[in-house]
Write an enzyme that holds these catalytic residues in place. Structure first.
Site, PDB file in Angstrom:
ATOM      1  N   LYS A 130       5.593  -7.327  10.094  1.00 36.27           N
ATOM      2  CA  LYS A 130       6.850  -6.791  10.639  1.00 36.27           C
ATOM      3  C   LYS A 130       6.617  -6.521  12.131  1.00 36.27           C
ATOM      4  CE  LYS A 130       7.339  -4.692   6.071  1.00 36.27           C
ATOM      5  NZ  LYS A 130       8.009  -5.705   5.278  1.00 36.27           N
ATOM      6  N   ASP A 156       1.546   5.216   5.064  1.00 34.37           N
ATOM      7  CA  ASP A 156       1.778   3.766   5.016  1.00 34.37           C
ATOM      8  C   ASP A 156       2.825   3.461   6.085  1.00 34.37           C
ATOM      9  OD1 ASP A 156       2.537   1.169   4.584  1.00 34.37           O
ATOM     10  OD2 ASP A 156       3.155   1.451   2.496  1.00 34.37           O
ATOM     11  N   TRP A 158       7.303   1.178  -2.751  1.00 36.89           N
ATOM     12  CA  TRP A 158       5.963   0.940  -2.202  1.00 36.89           C
ATOM     13  C   TRP A 158       5.032   2.123  -2.423  1.00 36.89           C
ATOM     14  CZ3 TRP A 158       5.099  -3.736  -2.321  1.00 36.89           C
ATOM     15  CH2 TRP A 158       6.047  -4.680  -1.922  1.00 36.89           C
TER      16      TRP A 158
HETATM   17  N1  PMP Z   1       4.379  -0.839   2.180  1.00 38.09           N
HETATM   18  C1  PMP Z   1       5.542  -1.052   2.812  1.00 38.09           C
HETATM   19  C2  PMP Z   1       6.197   0.090   3.512  1.00 38.09           C
HETATM   20  C3  PMP Z   1       6.108  -2.321   2.829  1.00 38.09           C
HETATM   21  O1  PMP Z   1       7.262  -2.528   3.461  1.00 38.09           O
HETATM   22  C4  PMP Z   1       5.441  -3.389   2.177  1.00 38.09           C
HETATM   23  C5  PMP Z   1       5.972  -4.804   2.189  1.00 38.09           C
HETATM   24  N2  PMP Z   1       7.229  -5.015   2.569  1.00 38.09           N
HETATM   25  C6  PMP Z   1       4.239  -3.115   1.515  1.00 38.09           C
HETATM   26  C7  PMP Z   1       3.734  -1.839   1.547  1.00 38.09           C
HETATM   27  C8  PMP Z   1       3.475  -4.196   0.799  1.00 38.09           C
HETATM   28  O2  PMP Z   1       2.826  -4.968   1.728  1.00 38.09           O
HETATM   29  P1  PMP Z   1       1.930  -6.241   1.329  1.00 38.09           P
HETATM   30  O3  PMP Z   1       2.863  -7.276   0.804  1.00 38.09           O
HETATM   31  O4  PMP Z   1       1.320  -6.596   2.639  1.00 38.09           O
HETATM   32  O5  PMP Z   1       0.935  -5.818   0.335  1.00 38.09           O
END
Ligand code: PMP
Length: 378
Positions: A213, A189, A120
């Site tokens: 979450k 994040d 991520w």
């Molecule tokens: N950052 C983290 C820490 C995540 O766990 C996730 C999705 N599991 C994301 C970003 C991406 O999120 P999104 O699908 O809402 O763009």
């Protein structure tokens, strides 16, 4: 189990899902407290006895305004930030925020730095790289994402407009136990760890967290940001892409994802009602310990590269010696009422995502099942 953990887990959560529901280990969208789901069910038909359902409320009406303000207030309280911080909601998930960061904060000759500890943070970095020559401050990829940086183990390019890190690495099962110390404006994040533990938001210029979450439904993100930081963004952007404009409009610049915002509000209120991030952190540590212990006590049958000191309490990852056995594990777990254990497609193995609302008993049942499975297949 310590008596404290036992009392806490009982007070916090139902031990088992109600009729027809299963133990849902999904990484996201993920399990929510049943009390929140029941309240939503009621509000869908008639919200606060106004004769109109939650999805049918005008976002300009007094009732939605109250729900929005309550959601902001609960998030502000759970985060513990003061009036120098804006707390607001934006449409879309974390990937939207990743794209907006360079647009807001990086002029033509500017740069930013990314601590890369997960797929991520790498995504945040590569999205920004499409716009500006941003840099990697810590190369976790080279370490197969087995850990986060130790104190000071990252570079801070002079004049960088921000430094981004991922607080909890959902796919890799690692976590930061404290925000990195830096002189740069820090962006966290918090998509997979928001409100899971006491966290010093004041060390950050901005913390962003997608719903799905610990915040419930997907479709909106929570942003907690220092006002002077978001106001420093270029004004030469359409408003809808600019953090400060969303904050100034009270999260209603245009028609917001009203349902997702209400869910975030209810999840934040639930967080506070069970004792807040500090109580939840104790419970999460206990739950995670049950499963990580099952990994460590398996005589090597289960393994995972994450270094122990930075193991996540929210995403517990493990694999058996063979991919065929992993598949068997996931299939057999389902026959025992445990779903969503298949690891992320890039990481393989298994992943037990046990966010704040995940019942403690599910962790006990998984740990016991892991022991039995290792005995039979080891
Ligand atoms: N950052 C983290 C820490 C995540 O766990 C996730 C999705 N599991 C994301 C970003 C991406 O999120 P999104 O699908 O809402 O763009």
């Amino acid at each position: 189990m310590t008596p404290a953990a036992q009392n806490l887990s009982r007070a916090l959560l139902p031990e088992t899902p109600s009729n027809g529901r299963v133990y849902n280990f999904s990484a996201g969208p993920a399990v929510m407290p049943e009390s929140v789901l029941e309240q939503l069910r009621e509000e869908l038909l008639d919200c606060r006895r106004g004769g109109i359902g939650l999805l049918e409320l005008s976002h300009r009406g007094a009732l939605y305004e109250a729900l929005n303000n309550e959601a902001e207030a609960a998030c502000r309280k759970a985060a513990g930030v003061g009036s120098d911080y804006a707390v607001f909601f934006m449409p879309g998930g974390a990937t939207v925020q990743f794209g907006l960061l360079p647009l807001n904060f990086l002029g033509e000759n500017d740069t930013a730095a990314y601590i890369d500890t997960s797929i991520w943070s790498y995504k945040a970095y590569t999205e920004a790289l499409r716009c500006r020559p941003v840099t990697v401050a810590f190369d976790g990829r080279a370490l197969k994402y087995a850990r986060v940086p130790k104190k000071g183990e990252f570079t801070e390019p002079a004049g960088a407009k921000y430094l981004l890190y991922c607080q909890n690495n959902t796919v890799e099962g690692t976590t930061f136990w404290a925000p990195p110390e830096t002189g740069l404006p820090l962006i966290g994040d918090a998509t997979s760890d928001i409100f899971s533990r006491p966290w010093d938001f004041s060390k950050h210029a901005m913390v962003l967290a997608a719903g799905q979450k610990n915040l419930g439904a997907s479709g909106a993100s929570l942003v907690i940001a220092r006002k002077d930081f978001i106001e420093s963004a270029t004004p030469r952007l359409p408003q809808i892409l600019r953090f400060a404009d969303h904050a100034a409009a009270g999260s209603r610049l245009n028609t917001p994802p009203t349902f997702a915002v209400r869910v975030i509000g209810l999840m934040a209120e639930w967080t506070l009602s069970v004792g807040g991030p500090a109580a939840i952190a104790q419970n999460n540590a206990y739950k995670a310990g049950l499963i990580w212990d099952a990994v460590d006590n398996s005589g090597g049958f289960y393994s995972w590269p994450a270094e122990k000191w930075c193991r996540s309490h929210l995403n517990i990852c493990f694999r058996t010696p063979k991919p065929e056995l992993d598949a068997k594990f996931v299939a057999e777990a389902e026959t025992h009422g445990m779903f969503g254990l298949l690891g992320h497609r890039e990481a393989g193995g298994m992943r037990a995502s046990i966010y704040n609302a995940f019942p403690t008993n599910g962790c006990r049942i998984l740990a016991d099942f892991m022991g039995e499975f290792a005995k039979k297949n080891g």
